[in-house]
Design a protein around this motif. Structure first.
Motif, mmCIF file in Angstrom:
data_model
loop_
_atom_site.group_PDB
_atom_site.id
_atom_site.type_symbol
_atom_site.label_atom_id
_atom_site.label_comp_id
_atom_site.label_asym_id
_atom_site.label_seq_id
_atom_site.Cartn_x
_atom_site.Cartn_y
_atom_site.Cartn_z
ATOM 1 N N MET A 81 39.150 67.065 -13.150
ATOM 2 C CA MET A 81 38.794 67.994 -12.081
ATOM 3 C C MET A 81 37.999 67.274 -10.989
ATOM 4 N N VAL A 82 37.066 66.405 -11.400
ATOM 5 C CA VAL A 82 36.282 65.654 -10.418
ATOM 6 C C VAL A 82 37.203 64.789 -9.571
ATOM 7 N N GLN A 83 38.148 64.134 -10.205
ATOM 8 C CA GLN A 83 39.097 63.280 -9.491
ATOM 9 C C GLN A 83 39.864 64.076 -8.442
ATOM 10 N N VAL A 84 40.401 65.215 -8.838
ATOM 11 C CA VAL A 84 41.181 66.040 -7.916
ATOM 12 C C VAL A 84 40.300 66.578 -6.795
ATOM 13 N N ALA A 85 39.107 67.058 -7.147
ATOM 14 C CA ALA A 85 38.210 67.614 -6.134
ATOM 15 C C ALA A 85 37.793 66.549 -5.128
#
Length: 610
Positions: free
Chosen positions: A242-246
Motif C-alpha cells: 500500500m505504501v508503494q502504491v500510495a
C-alpha cells in the motif's frame, strides 16, 4: 458508540488500473523525481518519472516476450528493493497479477502459496530463493519460468522484449479495469493455512488515494519540502504494498531499504533523509531501546529518563489541548522541553534522517507511552489499524488530533461498526473482493458489505477505535472467567528486558504466562551493573533478572481484576522466531504453535498449584 463513518475525500476512477499513473506522470512531468535508488557504491541516485516509465515499459515487453499473459499470476520472492516495485508496475501494465512471497518463507510455505495461487512464473532475489523454489517445482506443473534478480533478470527480460512494440503493452494496459484483480496477498496464517486475499486495482486506488488526500500534510516536514519516504517494510506484506502504491500515486519520492538491522537501516535513513516513515511498532521500540542504551552506556541514563518523562508529559498536554481538555504545556514544561530537545530529542530525529516529523505505525498495537515519547521528541507517530483484507489501513489517527493508545478514526471512505459481541466490522472501497477460490471462507467474513475482522474493540464518542483483542484468542479459565490476553501481554512487553509474552490459561484454574528475554537488552542491563553475562540457560534463572520480570508482571496485573491477573510465569531460554514457526513473517505470535512447543513449560505453571 456502535458505528462511525468518515466520507471519502476521493472517488475512485471508473476506468484504468494502477500502472496508468506511471505513464500519466511521465507524460505530465517527465523530470519529476519519482524514486531514489542506490547505485553499486551505495550512493542514492534520483530516478525520474520518465526513466521509471521507460524501465516499466521495457520490462513489461520482456514479460510478454517470455510468455506472461493477461490474468497470469507471477510470484515475487525478495527483500524490499527497487526491482520489486519495477516488477509490480510492469506486471500491472500487462494485466498480470503479482503474488508476493516473504523472502524468509520455507519451502512448504512457498509450495502452498504457489500452488494455491496457480502461479505460472516466479521472480526470486538470489540463488538461495531459487533453490527454495527449485526444491518444490516438481510438484508445481503450472510453474514454467523462473527469473533471478541477482543474476540479471531485469536486463535479460528487457533484452527479450526489444522485438515487442510499445503499443502491445498499451493494449494490455487499456484492458485493465478497476475491478480487475491486482494481486493475491496471502494472510499471515496465525491460526492456520494462509488464505489468498484477492485485492483489485480499485481496492488499492480507494485506499491509497484517500490516505494521500487525508494525510498529505504529514508527508512533508515543512512547506516546500519534497515529500520522500524510505520503505523498509516487507513488500510481501500488504502494508508495504500500500505504501508503494500510495507513494507512486501521490508523487512521493520512494526509496527502498532491504535490511532492518540498526547497522543497515540507520545509515540508509541518514543518506536518504525521508520526510516521513511507515513502520511497525517493533521498529520504534528498537529505536527507543537503542537511544536508551546509548545514553546509559555514556553515563547519562538518569537525564535520559527525565527527558522521556518530559516528552511524555509535553505530548499529553498537547493531546489534551487538541481535544479541548486543557491549555497545553505550561511555561515550565515548555522550558524543560526546549532543554531536552537540544540534548536528547534532536538526536532521536537525527537517527531517522533529520527531516522526519511524522510517522505511521501499523501491524500491531503500539504502547501509549512510547507513542507519547516520540510525539514529545518531535516525531508524531500516527497509529493505524487494518488487515490484508482491507488493503492496509482502514483506521488511523488523524494529524493534529492523535489519541494515543487508540488506532484512530476510519480513513476517509470507511465505516467502522461494532457487532453485539464487540467484534470490529469494516466497510469501504478498500475491502477485498474475497478469498481466492474459497467462497465459503469469503461468505464467513463478508456480511452485506461489511468485513467481520475477528478483532474486538471499542469506539469512543469521537469515533476513535481501540483494539482490545481477538475473538479466537479470548481465554476462558476453568472458573468461567473470560480473559483477553493482548492487554496483559503488551504491558509485560513494555519492560525493556522482555522480548515476548504469551498469556495462557484456557480451561485452567488461573492465568499464566510464558516470557522470553531480549538478549541484547539483558546483556546491556547486566553490564551496567558490573556483571558479566552468564550462559543463557543460567541467566533465565537469575534471581535479579526474575525480579525485574516480576515487576513487569505486577505492573500488568494492576490493569485487570484478580481473577484475570497472571499468577504464575516462566522465563524461557529460547526465543519466539519465525524460523521456529512461532512468529509469522509480520512478527505476529502463533499462539497455538507456542503452546505446543512449550507444552511441558505450560504444565509446570500449574503443577502443584490451585
Amino acid at each position: 458508540m456502535r458505528e462511525f463513518t468518515v466520507p471519502p475525500l476521493v472517488t475512485s476512477p471508473h476506468v484504468g488500473g494502477l500502472a496508468d499513473t506511471v505513464f500519466a506522470d511521465a507524460e505530465r512531468d517527465p523530470g519529476h523525481v519519482a524514486l531514489g535508488r542506490r547505485d553499486a557504491d551505495g550512493a542514492w541516485r534520483d530516478v525520474t518519472a520518465a526513466v521509471f516509465r521507460d524501465e516499466v515499459l521495457a520490462l513489461a515487453k520482456g514479460l510478454l516476450a517470455e510468455g506472461v499473459r493477461f490474468g497470469d499470476r507471477v510470484a515475487v520472492m525478495s527483500r524490499t528493493r527497487y526491482e520489486w516495485t519495477l516488477f509490480d508496475f510492469a506486471l500491472w501494465s500487462i494485466g498480470a497479477q503479482p503474488v508476493p512471497l516473504y523472502p524468509t518463507a520455507s519451502a512448504e510455505q512457498v509450495f502452498w502459496i504457489l500452488r494455491d495461487a496457480g502461479v505460472t512464473a516466479c521472480v526470486v532475489e538470489h540463488e538461495d530463493h531459487a533453490m527454495t523454489v527449485g526444491s518444490v517445482v516438481d510438484r508445481l506443473p503450472r510453474l514454467t519460468r523462473l527469473w533471478q534478480l541477482d543474476a540479471g533478470a531485469v536486463a535479460a527480460l528487457t533484452a527479450a522484449g526489444e522485438r515487442i512494440g510499445d503499443e502491445v503493452v498499451h493494449r494490455h494496459r487499456r484492458a485493465v479495469t478497476p475491478s480487475s484483480p491486482a494481486t493475491v496477498v496471502h494472510t499471515s496464517g496465525t491460526t492456520g493455512r494462509p488464505r489468498g486475499c484477492v485485492l483489485t486495482h480499485a481496492n488499492f486506488m480507494a485506499e491509497a488515494d484517500n490516505v494521500v488526500a487525508r494525510y498529505g500534510s504529514v508527508f512533508r516536514s515543512r512547506p516546500g519540502d519534497e515529500a520522500a519516504t524510505l520503505l523498509f517494510l516487507p513488500l510481501a506484506h500488504v502494508f508495504g504494498r500500500m505504501v508503494q502504491v500510495a507513494a507512486v500515486r501521490g508523487r512521493v519520492k520512494l526509496g527502498h531499504q532491504p535490511e532492518l538491522t540498526a547497522a543497515e537501516l540507520l545509515p540508509a535513513l541518514r543518506g536518504f533523509r525521508p520526510t516521513f516513515v511507515l513502520a511497525v511498532p517493533y521498529v520504534f521500540e528498537r529505536l527507543f531501546a537503542e537511544a536508551r542504551r546509548t545514553a546509559e552506556g555514556a553515563g547519562r541514563g538518569e537525564p535520559f529518563g527525565k527527558a522521556v518523562d518530559v516528552a511524555v508529559r509535553y505530548a499529553e498536554a498537547r493531546e489534551r489541548r487538541a481535544f479541548g481538555l486543557g491549555p497545553g504545556p505550561g511555561a515550565a514544561l515548555r522550558g524543560r522541553h526546549r532543554l531536552y530537545d537540544r540534548l536528547v530529542y534532536a538526536k532521536v530525529r537525527e537517527a531517522l534522517g533529520g527531516r522526519v516529523r511524522h510517522a505511521m505505525s501499523g501491524g500491531s498495537a503500539m504502547d501509549r507511552r512510547l507513542g507519547l515519547f516520540f510525539a514529545g521528541a518531535g516525531v508524531s507517530v500516527l497509529e493505524g489499524y487494518g488487515l490484508t483484507e482491507t488493503t492496509g489501513a482502514a483506521v488511523a489517527n488523524p494529524p493534529g488530533r492523535t489519541r494515543f493508545g487508540t488506532v484512530g478514526q476510519p480513513v476517509p471512505g470507511t465505516s467502522v461498526r461494532l457487532a453485539d459481541d464487540g467484534e470490529v466490522w469494516l466497510r469501504g472501497g478498500q475491502v477485498f473482493a474475497g478469498y481466492l477460490d474459497d467462497p465459503k471462507a469469503t461468505e464467513a467474513v463478508l456480511r452485506d458489505g461489511w468485513l467481520a475482522t475477528g478483532d474486538l474493540g471499542t469506539l469512543d464518542a469521537d469515533g476513535y477505535l481501540t483494539i482490545t483483542g481477538r475473538k479466537k484468542e479470548i481465554l476462558v479459565t476453568s472458573g468461567g472467567k473470560s480473559v483477553s490476553p493482548l492487554p496483559l501481554e503488551e504491558r509485560v512487553r513494555a519492560h525493556p528486558l522482555v522480548a515476548h509474552c504469551v498469556v495462557v490459561g484456557n480451561d485452567r484454574p488461573y492465568v499464566g504466562a510464558l516470557i522470553t528475554l531480549d538478549q541484547e537488552a539483558v546483556t546491556h542491563w547486566l553490564r551496567m551493573r558490573g556483571r558479566p553475562a552468564p550462559e543463557w540457560t543460567v541467566l533465565v534463572r537469575d534471581p535479579d533478572v526474575e525480579a525485574e520480570v516480576r515487576r513487569a508482571v505486577v505492573a500488568a496485573n494492576t490493569m485487570v481484576s484478580q481473577a484475570e491477573s497472571i499468577r504464575a510465569f516462566r522465563i524461557l531460554g529460547g526465543q519466539f522466531t519465525e524460523g521456529r514457526g512461532l512468529l509469522t513473517p509480520s512478527l505476529k505470535l502463533r499462539r497455538k504453535a507456542v503452546e505446543e512447543v512449550y507444552a511441558r513449560e505450560v504444565e509446570e505453571l500449574y503443577r502443584g498449584r490451585g
